[in-house]
Design a protein around this motif. Structure first.
Motif, PDB file in Angstrom:
ATOM      1  N   ALA A  41       0.854  -1.189   0.000  1.00 25.07           N
ATOM      2  CA  ALA A  41       0.000   0.000   0.000  1.00 25.07           C
ATOM      3  C   ALA A  41       0.891   1.239   0.000  1.00 25.07           C
ATOM      4  O   ALA A  41       1.964   1.242   0.603  1.00 25.07           O
ATOM      5  CB  ALA A  41      -0.895   0.000   1.233  1.00 25.07           C
ATOM      6  N   GLU A  42       0.474   2.288  -0.704  1.00 27.02           N
ATOM      7  CA  GLU A  42       1.184   3.569  -0.739  1.00 27.02           C
ATOM      8  C   GLU A  42       0.162   4.636  -0.383  1.00 27.02           C
ATOM      9  O   GLU A  42      -0.615   5.072  -1.225  1.00 27.02           O
ATOM     10  CB  GLU A  42       1.762   3.831  -2.131  1.00 27.02           C
ATOM     11  N   LEU A  43       0.149   5.034   0.882  1.00 25.03           N
ATOM     12  CA  LEU A  43      -0.911   5.890   1.402  1.00 25.03           C
ATOM     13  C   LEU A  43      -0.520   7.359   1.448  1.00 25.03           C
ATOM     14  O   LEU A  43       0.619   7.698   1.763  1.00 25.03           O
ATOM     15  CB  LEU A  43      -1.299   5.435   2.808  1.00 25.03           C
ATOM     16  N   SER A  44      -1.495   8.212   1.159  1.00 24.01           N
ATOM     17  CA  SER A  44      -1.348   9.654   1.352  1.00 24.01           C
ATOM     18  C   SER A  44      -2.677  10.182   1.876  1.00 24.01           C
ATOM     19  O   SER A  44      -3.730   9.596   1.636  1.00 24.01           O
ATOM     20  CB  SER A  44      -0.952  10.351   0.053  1.00 24.01           C
ATOM     21  N   VAL A  45      -2.604  11.286   2.613  1.00 22.16           N
ATOM     22  CA  VAL A  45      -3.797  11.869   3.227  1.00 22.16           C
ATOM     23  C   VAL A  45      -3.988  13.277   2.694  1.00 22.16           C
ATOM     24  O   VAL A  45      -3.035  14.048   2.590  1.00 22.16           O
ATOM     25  CB  VAL A  45      -3.666  11.890   4.768  1.00 22.16           C
ATOM     26  N   SER A  46      -5.231  13.602   2.348  1.00 20.49           N
ATOM     27  CA  SER A  46      -5.549  14.943   1.854  1.00 20.49           C
ATOM     28  C   SER A  46      -6.911  15.371   2.388  1.00 20.49           C
ATOM     29  O   SER A  46      -7.643  14.575   2.966  1.00 20.49           O
ATOM     30  CB  SER A  46      -5.570  14.951   0.321  1.00 20.49           C
ATOM     31  N   ALA A  47      -7.229  16.634   2.171  1.00 19.93           N
ATOM     32  CA  ALA A  47      -8.545  17.208   2.498  1.00 19.93           C
ATOM     33  C   ALA A  47      -8.953  17.013   3.952  1.00 19.93           C
ATOM     34  O   ALA A  47     -10.134  16.880   4.253  1.00 19.93           O
ATOM     35  CB  ALA A  47      -9.615  16.655   1.549  1.00 19.93           C
ATOM     36  N   ALA A  48      -7.967  17.003   4.857  1.00 14.44           N
ATOM     37  CA  ALA A  48      -8.278  16.813   6.282  1.00 14.44           C
ATOM     38  C   ALA A  48      -8.823  18.112   6.869  1.00 14.44           C
ATOM     39  O   ALA A  48      -8.300  19.191   6.602  1.00 14.44           O
ATOM     40  CB  ALA A  48      -7.018  16.387   7.031  1.00 14.44           C
ATOM     41  N   TYR A  49      -9.876  18.003   7.658  1.00 13.35           N
ATOM     42  CA  TYR A  49     -10.388  19.164   8.395  1.00 13.35           C
ATOM     43  C   TYR A  49     -11.324  18.726   9.507  1.00 13.35           C
ATOM     44  O   TYR A  49     -11.887  17.638   9.478  1.00 13.35           O
ATOM     45  CB  TYR A  49     -11.097  20.159   7.470  1.00 13.35           C
ATOM     46  N   MET A  50     -11.437  19.617  10.489  1.00 13.96           N
ATOM     47  CA  MET A  50     -12.365  19.436  11.602  1.00 13.96           C
ATOM     48  C   MET A  50     -13.218  20.693  11.657  1.00 13.96           C
ATOM     49  O   MET A  50     -12.683  21.795  11.797  1.00 13.96           O
ATOM     50  CB  MET A  50     -11.605  19.278  12.920  1.00 13.96           C
ATOM     51  N   PRO A  51     -14.536  20.580  11.537  1.00 12.14           N
ATOM     52  CA  PRO A  51     -15.380  21.759  11.752  1.00 12.14           C
ATOM     53  C   PRO A  51     -15.274  22.166  13.229  1.00 12.14           C
ATOM     54  O   PRO A  51     -15.236  21.295  14.100  1.00 12.14           O
ATOM     55  CB  PRO A  51     -16.795  21.267  11.437  1.00 12.14           C
ATOM     56  N   GLN A  52     -15.186  23.465  13.482  1.00 12.09           N
ATOM     57  CA  GLN A  52     -15.132  23.909  14.872  1.00 12.09           C
ATOM     58  C   GLN A  52     -16.339  23.337  15.595  1.00 12.09           C
ATOM     59  O   GLN A  52     -17.479  23.546  15.180  1.00 12.09           O
ATOM     60  CB  GLN A  52     -15.137  25.424  14.947  1.00 12.09           C
ATOM     61  N   PRO A  53     -16.095  22.589  16.679  1.00 13.13           N
ATOM     62  CA  PRO A  53     -17.212  21.911  17.344  1.00 13.13           C
ATOM     63  C   PRO A  53     -18.095  22.872  18.139  1.00 13.13           C
ATOM     64  O   PRO A  53     -17.638  23.872  18.664  1.00 13.13           O
ATOM     65  CB  PRO A  53     -16.519  20.918  18.273  1.00 13.13           C
ATOM     66  N   PRO A  63     -11.289  22.902  20.441  1.00  9.30           N
ATOM     67  CA  PRO A  63     -10.440  23.547  19.435  1.00  9.30           C
ATOM     68  C   PRO A  63     -11.193  24.696  18.734  1.00  9.30           C
ATOM     69  O   PRO A  63     -12.418  24.654  18.619  1.00  9.30           O
ATOM     70  CB  PRO A  63     -10.124  22.424  18.462  1.00  9.30           C
ATOM     71  N   THR A  64     -10.448  25.683  18.291  1.00  5.95           N
ATOM     72  CA  THR A  64     -11.062  26.840  17.627  1.00  5.95           C
ATOM     73  C   THR A  64     -10.556  26.978  16.195  1.00  5.95           C
ATOM     74  O   THR A  64      -9.459  26.508  15.858  1.00  5.95           O
ATOM     75  CB  THR A  64     -10.766  28.141  18.400  1.00  5.95           C
ATOM     76  N   GLN A  65     -11.347  27.638  15.391  1.00  9.01           N
ATOM     77  CA  GLN A  65     -11.025  27.863  13.984  1.00  9.01           C
ATOM     78  C   GLN A  65      -9.630  28.483  13.868  1.00  9.01           C
ATOM     79  O   GLN A  65      -9.265  29.371  14.623  1.00  9.01           O
ATOM     80  CB  GLN A  65     -12.069  28.790  13.366  1.00  9.01           C
ATOM     81  N   GLY A  66      -8.855  27.971  12.899  1.00  7.31           N
ATOM     82  CA  GLY A  66      -7.502  28.454  12.671  1.00  7.31           C
ATOM     83  C   GLY A  66      -6.436  27.584  13.319  1.00  7.31           C
ATOM     84  O   GLY A  66      -5.270  27.633  12.953  1.00  7.31           O
ATOM     85  N   GLU A  67      -6.826  26.780  14.285  1.00  9.65           N
ATOM     86  CA  GLU A  67      -5.917  25.852  14.960  1.00  9.65           C
ATOM     87  C   GLU A  67      -5.650  24.643  14.074  1.00  9.65           C
ATOM     88  O   GLU A  67      -6.412  24.367  13.140  1.00  9.65           O
ATOM     89  CB  GLU A  67      -6.638  25.333  16.214  1.00  9.65           C
ATOM     90  N   LYS A  68      -4.614  23.881  14.417  1.00  8.11           N
ATOM     91  CA  LYS A  68      -4.361  22.588  13.773  1.00  8.11           C
ATOM     92  C   LYS A  68      -4.326  21.520  14.850  1.00  8.11           C
ATOM     93  O   LYS A  68      -3.676  21.685  15.876  1.00  8.11           O
ATOM     94  CB  LYS A  68      -3.055  22.610  12.989  1.00  8.11           C
ATOM     95  N   VAL A  69      -5.041  20.461  14.600  1.00  7.89           N
ATOM     96  CA  VAL A  69      -5.105  19.329  15.525  1.00  7.89           C
ATOM     97  C   VAL A  69      -4.227  18.225  14.957  1.00  7.89           C
ATOM     98  O   VAL A  69      -4.335  17.882  13.776  1.00  7.89           O
ATOM     99  CB  VAL A  69      -6.568  18.833  15.667  1.00  7.89           C
ATOM    100  N   THR A  70      -3.360  17.669  15.788  1.00  6.09           N
ATOM    101  CA  THR A  70      -2.498  16.567  15.355  1.00  6.09           C
ATOM    102  C   THR A  70      -3.182  15.247  15.679  1.00  6.09           C
ATOM    103  O   THR A  70      -3.688  15.061  16.783  1.00  6.09           O
ATOM    104  CB  THR A  70      -1.132  16.633  16.064  1.00  6.09           C
ATOM    105  N   LEU A  71      -3.193  14.363  14.693  1.00  4.86           N
ATOM    106  CA  LEU A  71      -3.727  13.023  14.929  1.00  4.86           C
ATOM    107  C   LEU A  71      -2.841  12.001  14.264  1.00  4.86           C
ATOM    108  O   LEU A  71      -2.090  12.320  13.333  1.00  4.86           O
ATOM    109  CB  LEU A  71      -5.175  12.894  14.464  1.00  4.86           C
ATOM    110  N   LYS A  72      -2.907  10.796  14.755  1.00  6.01           N
ATOM    111  CA  LYS A  72      -2.141   9.688  14.193  1.00  6.01           C
ATOM    112  C   LYS A  72      -3.112   8.640  13.692  1.00  6.01           C
ATOM    113  O   LYS A  72      -3.960   8.157  14.446  1.00  6.01           O
ATOM    114  CB  LYS A  72      -1.202   9.090  15.241  1.00  6.01           C
ATOM    115  N   LEU A  73      -2.969   8.319  12.417  1.00  4.63           N
ATOM    116  CA  LEU A  73      -3.767   7.272  11.791  1.00  4.63           C
ATOM    117  C   LEU A  73      -2.954   5.985  11.854  1.00  4.63           C
ATOM    118  O   LEU A  73      -1.799   5.956  11.428  1.00  4.63           O
ATOM    119  CB  LEU A  73      -4.073   7.635  10.335  1.00  4.63           C
ATOM    120  N   HIS A  74      -3.541   4.933  12.369  1.00  4.89           N
ATOM    121  CA  HIS A  74      -2.847   3.655  12.515  1.00  4.89           C
ATOM    122  C   HIS A  74      -3.421   2.670  11.498  1.00  4.89           C
ATOM    123  O   HIS A  74      -4.642   2.457  11.451  1.00  4.89           O
ATOM    124  CB  HIS A  74      -3.013   3.121  13.939  1.00  4.89           C
TER     125      HIS A  74
END
Length: 157
Positions: A35-47, A122-133
């Protein structure tokens, strides 16, 4: 001897075609690679909630082998669960497939991530770090920007 020649030709062509077909199919499997994985279009709507948020992204697999998103972790949340949406009904699942030469789309109204037990909102403009396993590809770290609560991506998510 000429008597056998027509029979030989009659059987040789189908045998050659079958052998060629088998080699072509074998080539598909042997050159598939991992597998050759890439991630795009990541976002979180401000909750809106202080305790829960959703996350969306697209995982593209350009490799010849499928993989599986098995879990997600983030320092922002006590837990991150993977949800599948089938016929409008959402349910937590243990994993989601990332097909070979395909995509796994996590989008509003469809499959998605749920950040539960938020440690802070989290607020708009921030970046949230996550790890995909992943089952085969290990861990991929992603920076997910927090967008407005009404954000609609241009990619159609």
């Amino acid at each position: 001897m000429k008597r056998f020649a027509p029979r030989y030709k009659r059987f040789a062509a189908p045998a050659a075609a079958a052998l060629t077909g088998a080699l072509v199919l074998a080539g598909c499997g042997s050159g598939s690679g991992p597998a050759e994985l890439s991630v795009s279009a990541a976002y979180m709507p401000q909750p809106f909630s202080d305790s829960m948020a959703a996350g969306f992204l697209t995982i593209t697999n350009q490799g010849g082998a499928k993989d599986e998103l098995t879990s997600v972790t983030s320092d922002l949340a006590g837990s991150v669960t993977v949800h599948e949406t089938v016929s409008g009904a959402m349910q937590e699942v243990d994993s989601l497939d990332v097909p070979a030469h395909g995509r796994l789309v996590l989008a509003s109204g469809g499959n998605h991530l749920m950040f539960e037990k938020l440690k802070r909102k989290p607020t708009q403009g921030e970046k949230v770090t996550l790890k995909l396993h992943f089952a085969e590809s290990g861990t991929v770290e992603v920076e997910m920007p927090v967008e407005s609560a009404t954000y609609t991506p241009k990619t159609g998510h």
